[in-house]
Design a protein around this motif. Sequence first.
Motif, PDB file in Angstrom:
ATOM      1  N   VAL A 282      29.125   6.594 -23.610  1.00 16.39           N
ATOM      2  CA  VAL A 282      29.817   7.637 -22.859  1.00 16.39           C
ATOM      3  C   VAL A 282      28.986   8.911 -22.881  1.00 16.39           C
ATOM      4  O   VAL A 282      28.192   9.136 -23.791  1.00 16.39           O
ATOM      5  CB  VAL A 282      31.235   7.928 -23.409  1.00 16.39           C
TER       6      VAL A 282
ATOM      7  N   VAL B 181      32.130   7.437 -18.518  1.00 14.20           N
ATOM      8  CA  VAL B 181      31.640   6.167 -19.041  1.00 14.20           C
ATOM      9  C   VAL B 181      30.317   5.835 -18.348  1.00 14.20           C
ATOM     10  O   VAL B 181      30.190   5.997 -17.133  1.00 14.20           O
ATOM     11  CB  VAL B 181      32.687   5.038 -18.878  1.00 14.20           C
TER      12      VAL B 181
ATOM     13  N   LEU C 176      38.781   7.767 -19.960  1.00 15.19           N
ATOM     14  CA  LEU C 176      37.567   7.409 -19.214  1.00 15.19           C
ATOM     15  C   LEU C 176      37.839   7.136 -17.734  1.00 15.19           C
ATOM     16  O   LEU C 176      36.924   6.767 -16.990  1.00 15.19           O
ATOM     17  CB  LEU C 176      36.877   6.208 -19.871  1.00 15.19           C
TER      18      LEU C 176
END
Length: 170
Positions: free
Chosen positions: A18, A27, A130
Amino acid sequence: MRILGIDPGYAILGYGIVEKKGNRFEVIDYGSVTTDAKERMPDRLKHLYYSLMEIIDEYNPDAAAVEELFFNTNTKTAIKVGQARGVAILACANSGIEIEEYTPLQIKQALTGYGRADKKQVQLMVKTILNLKEVPKPDDTADALAAAICHGHSAYGRRMMNQLMKGGIR
């Protein structure tokens, strides 16, 4: 900051990359490295090491977050997972990456605000933070991303504390 999260295992090792930009996470990649149960343990560990080295070379992370071993009642399994953790830490250390280790409780606390959260709650937070369409599979991959997010949340505070301890901030 680019962070490599690792959920160590000798059958399945989860990883997640990440990027933390300000307060947001993006991500970059995630997946798992698997080993064949029919192979000898040294060969499985070698496969984990070289696979992690390839991932590190490709994504060039600034830091690594490795989940600490949760000791279960099967000592033989715990030792094998410990060996996989050692391989993961060695790959990161040999690449010059800053390594932090987090307990499952610390990771759960960082993602959900509750250290005793269940696996589904953590996975949902990984998906949400994410902005993913679905929870990453296998579970080891979601756990690796959770470790990376945990590090992203705690890295700033740790740097500030280190500066305070050195007398750099007044």
